[in-house]
Design an enzyme around this catalytic site. Structure first.
Site, PDB file in Angstrom:
ATOM      1  N   LYS A 257      28.432  63.662  72.737  1.00  0.00           N
ATOM      2  CA  LYS A 257      27.756  62.553  72.045  1.00  0.00           C
ATOM      3  C   LYS A 257      26.984  63.100  70.853  1.00  0.00           C
ATOM      4  CE  LYS A 257      24.040  59.110  72.702  1.00  0.00           C
ATOM      5  NZ  LYS A 257      23.127  58.437  73.656  1.00  0.00           N
ATOM      6  N   ASP A 262      18.798  57.996  67.265  1.00  0.00           N
ATOM      7  CA  ASP A 262      18.992  56.761  68.015  1.00  0.00           C
ATOM      8  C   ASP A 262      17.725  55.906  67.961  1.00  0.00           C
ATOM      9  OD1 ASP A 262      19.687  54.749  69.732  1.00  0.00           O
ATOM     10  OD2 ASP A 262      19.684  55.985  71.563  1.00  0.00           O
ATOM     11  N   LYS A 269      14.057  50.539  69.916  1.00  0.00           N
ATOM     12  CA  LYS A 269      13.213  51.239  70.892  1.00  0.00           C
ATOM     13  C   LYS A 269      11.738  51.115  70.513  1.00  0.00           C
ATOM     14  CE  LYS A 269      16.507  54.925  72.101  1.00  0.00           C
ATOM     15  NZ  LYS A 269      16.597  54.659  73.539  1.00  0.00           N
ATOM     16  N   ASP A 280      19.365  63.217  70.312  1.00  0.00           N
ATOM     17  CA  ASP A 280      20.436  62.441  70.931  1.00  0.00           C
ATOM     18  C   ASP A 280      21.832  62.977  70.572  1.00  0.00           C
ATOM     19  OD1 ASP A 280      20.934  60.468  72.782  1.00  0.00           O
ATOM     20  OD2 ASP A 280      21.035  58.838  71.327  1.00  0.00           O
ATOM     21  N   ASP A 339      21.272  49.448  72.129  1.00  0.00           N
ATOM     22  CA  ASP A 339      20.715  50.766  72.463  1.00  0.00           C
ATOM     23  C   ASP A 339      21.602  51.531  73.461  1.00  0.00           C
ATOM     24  OD1 ASP A 339      18.965  52.864  72.376  1.00  0.00           O
ATOM     25  OD2 ASP A 339      17.412  51.928  73.619  1.00  0.00           O
ATOM     26  N   GLU A 341      24.404  52.774  72.997  1.00  0.00           N
ATOM     27  CA  GLU A 341      25.388  53.118  71.967  1.00  0.00           C
ATOM     28  C   GLU A 341      26.206  54.356  72.302  1.00  0.00           C
ATOM     29  OE1 GLU A 341      22.396  54.224  71.950  1.00  0.00           O
ATOM     30  OE2 GLU A 341      22.721  56.327  71.472  1.00  0.00           O
ATOM     31  N   ARG A 343      27.747  55.341  75.024  1.00  0.00           N
ATOM     32  CA  ARG A 343      29.019  55.024  75.694  1.00  0.00           C
ATOM     33  C   ARG A 343      30.010  54.399  74.722  1.00  0.00           C
ATOM     34  NH1 ARG A 343      25.759  51.326  79.873  1.00  0.00           N
ATOM     35  NH2 ARG A 343      24.172  52.831  79.259  1.00  0.00           N
TER      36      ARG A 343
HETATM   37  N1  BES Z   1      19.819  58.122  73.976  1.00  0.00           N
HETATM   38  C1  BES Z   1      19.429  57.145  74.917  1.00  0.00           C
HETATM   39  C2  BES Z   1      19.160  57.721  76.296  1.00  0.00           C
HETATM   40  C3  BES Z   1      17.863  58.455  76.471  1.00  0.00           C
HETATM   41  C4  BES Z   1      16.678  57.763  76.569  1.00  0.00           C
HETATM   42  C5  BES Z   1      17.845  59.812  76.621  1.00  0.00           C
HETATM   43  C6  BES Z   1      15.496  58.457  76.773  1.00  0.00           C
HETATM   44  C7  BES Z   1      16.675  60.497  76.849  1.00  0.00           C
HETATM   45  C8  BES Z   1      15.491  59.816  76.916  1.00  0.00           C
HETATM   46  C9  BES Z   1      20.532  56.100  75.082  1.00  0.00           C
HETATM   47  O1  BES Z   1      21.266  55.833  73.946  1.00  0.00           O
HETATM   48  C10 BES Z   1      19.864  54.844  75.483  1.00  0.00           C
HETATM   49  O2  BES Z   1      19.127  54.337  74.704  1.00  0.00           O
HETATM   50  N2  BES Z   1      20.143  54.386  76.700  1.00  0.00           N
HETATM   51  C11 BES Z   1      19.529  53.207  77.207  1.00  0.00           C
HETATM   52  C12 BES Z   1      20.594  52.427  77.943  1.00  0.00           C
HETATM   53  C13 BES Z   1      20.144  51.041  78.346  1.00  0.00           C
HETATM   54  C14 BES Z   1      19.979  50.182  77.109  1.00  0.00           C
HETATM   55  C15 BES Z   1      21.177  50.466  79.268  1.00  0.00           C
HETATM   56  C16 BES Z   1      18.399  53.621  78.153  1.00  0.00           C
HETATM   57  O3  BES Z   1      18.560  54.595  78.883  1.00  0.00           O
HETATM   58  O4  BES Z   1      17.349  52.995  78.083  1.00  0.00           O
HETATM   59 ZN    ZN Z   2      21.388  57.337  72.563  1.00  0.00          ZN
HETATM   60 MN    MN Z   3      20.345  54.318  72.764  1.00  0.00          MN
END
Ligand code: BES
Ligand code: ZN
Ligand code: MN
Length: 485
Positions: A257, A262, A269, A280, A339, A341, A343
């Site tokens: 990834k 992000d 966020k 990220d 968010d 993104e 996947r």
């Molecule tokens: N890059 C983030 C995941 C992340 C969050 C990694 C905090 C490390 C610390 C990812 O893109 C994301 O935002 N995931 C969301 C998914 C949700 C919207 C289903 C998450 O984990 O909040």
């Molecule tokens: Zn992310």
């Molecule tokens: Mn995200």
């Protein structure tokens, strides 16, 4: 930094020439075969209450009578295991790094040295001595420590030297991953990642191809394109190939990834700690680092690294919640949360990976906050429908102290992805968030032997020691090396 072997016996450590001797003592007593001068001073220190055989404790000695090295650091290891050795080396290097020594001899007393110890010395010392300075010219000067000589017997010499070489390859890969991931989002852009891959290709004879937006459009990567469309930074789809194996040998494919920042997109966020979303692209960094390590190790294996790279931004051109896109696989996706993104860019990269007819595909991603809640910063989340692949990856993690933990993929978790307007939604609920993310990816892997590593908790550290860890380069490198014929 330079790592080599030096032949000497425990009884002869006093005669070893170096600026400093780092003596790791395993067990709970002064080893019987230890050099007389060292044994004497160590026994006296124990009797005086200045040193205990307690994991991680150290003792600094200056100009010991009968010892040629001007400085001696004794570091206690609980036992002869590699794990205990790592801990002791980290503590010992911590003591030495602020001093004047340049050349260090390292010896293990009270236990048998193995190639795994040698590898651990290199990875541990390199990790402890890394300093980020790309955007911080005022960073403290690097430690003077420049060379390490690991004391071993004549019979062990070849095996120990080989362990040092493996360690050097991994350490170089880890350092590349840390350097990439630590750079801020305005420096480490998709273009920067592509240029880093190209340079890696030049230095190590990899074939590197960078696909641009128009190429990705032709391939029908509607999901990847959807994430990239909100950003002014051009997307890059990076494919790097290391051919060390037979022409006909199926490659291992790593998919990383590469979200260089992000924001969350329109599903933006909160501001607190959003800066950490520059990390990220930790999955992408680990793919580049592993390519470097495997190339340096000259492994007889074929390896392909694939990195979809872009930013996730909110803008007038960004995707909106509810938008439906068509992935390269033909499956449609309702983007309920912009968010989620990671996947969305990985699914198209996984479909692209099919063309390599891989022996195995492993994707690596800072994918979910839920994985941080589940496993914290100790173990990465491992998901796989293939038991052998899962076992191989877990074993590679144990061997390199870059741990993972297997998570479930029961079909019941899949229900969370149902959508009224597309083949699937891109999010489940809050419950089991790391698993439903993996279930989403699994829908794109029917033709693959696939595993997924969620490194959201392990790719970087927050707080005072904020910075990239370079994980899981050690795990991935060991896995790839284990597949070499
Ligand atoms: N890059 C983030 C995941 C992340 C969050 C990694 C905090 C490390 C610390 C990812 O893109 C994301 O935002 N995931 C969301 C998914 C949700 C919207 C289903 C998450 O984990 O909040
Ligand atoms: Zn992310
Ligand atoms: Mn995200």
């Amino acid at each position: 930094m330079d790592f080599k072997t030096q032949v000497a016996a425990a009884a002869g450590l006093g005669a070893v020439a170096a600026d400093a001797l780092l003596l790791v003592v395993a067990g709970s007593a002064v080893p019987g075969d230890l050099d007389k001068s060292l044994a004497g001073v160590l026994t006296a220190a124990v009797n005086a209450g200045d040193f205990a055989f307690k994991s991680g404790s150290t003792l600094y000695l200056h100009r010991v009578d009968g010892v040629k090295a001007g400085r001696v650091v004794v570091a206690a290891a609980a036992d002869g295991s590699v794990k205990a050795f790592r801990k002791a080396v980290a503590a010992g290097v911590g003591v030495l790094k602020s001093g004047g020594a340049r050349r260090v001899a390292v010896a293990l007393a009270g236990a048998e040295l193995t190639a795994d110890h040698a590898e651990a010395l290199v990875t541990c010392a390199s990790e402890a001595l890394y300093v980020y300075r790309a955007t911080k010219p005022s960073a403290p000067a690097a430690a003077k420590l420049a060379s390490f000589a690991l004391v071993c017997s004549k019979e062990q010499n070849a095996a120990i030297a080989a362990g040092l070489r493996t360690g050097e390859a991994i350490a170089a890969g880890v350092e590349l991953a840390r350097e990439c991931a630590n750079r801020p989002g305005n420096h480490c852009t998709p273009t920067y990642l592509a240029n880093t891959a190209r340079q890696l290709g030049k230095d190590h004879g990899l074939k590197v191809e960078v696909l641009e937006r128009k190429d990705v459009e032709k391939l029908g990567m509607g999901s990847f394109l959807a994430v990239a469309q909100g950003s002014a930074e051009p997307l890059k789809f990076i494919v790097a190939r290391y051919n060390g194996g037979a022409k006909t040998a199926a490659p291992v494919v790593l998919v990383g990834k590469g979200i260089t920042f992000d924001t969350g997109g329109i599903s933006i966020k909160p501001a607190a700690e959003m800066d950490e979303m520059k990390f990220d692209m930790g999955g992408a960094a680990s793919v580049l680092g592993t390519l470097k390590a495997v190339a340096l190790a000259k492994a007889r294996v074929n390896l392909v690294g694939i990195i979809p790279a872009c930013e996730n931004m909110p803008s007038g051109t960004a995707i909106k919640p509810g938008d439906v896109v068509t992935s390269m696989s033909g499956q449609t996706i309702e983007i309920l949360n912009t968010d989620a993104e990671g996947r969305l860019i990985l699914c198209d990269a996984l479909t692209y990976a099919e063309r390599f007819k891989p022996a195995a595909v492993v994707d690596i991603a800072t994918l979910t906050g839920a994985c941080v809640i589940a496993l914290g910063g100790v173990r990465s989340g491992l998901f796989s429908s293939d038991d052998t692949l899962a076992a191989d990856l877990l074993a590679a993690g144990e061997k390199s102290a870059d741990l993972a933990w297997r998570m479930p993929l029961d079909e019941e978790y899949d229900d969370a992805l149902k959508s009224s307007f597309a083949d699937m939604g891109n999010v489940g609920g809050r419950a089991g968030g790391a698993i439903t993310a993996a279930k989403f990816l699994q829908r794109f892997t029917a033709k693959l032997r696939w595993a997924h590593l969620d490194i959201a908790g392990t790719a970087w550290k927050s707080g005072a020691a904020k910075g990239a860890t370079g994980r899981p380069v050690p795990l991935l490198t060991h896995y790839v090396l284990s597949q070499a014929k």
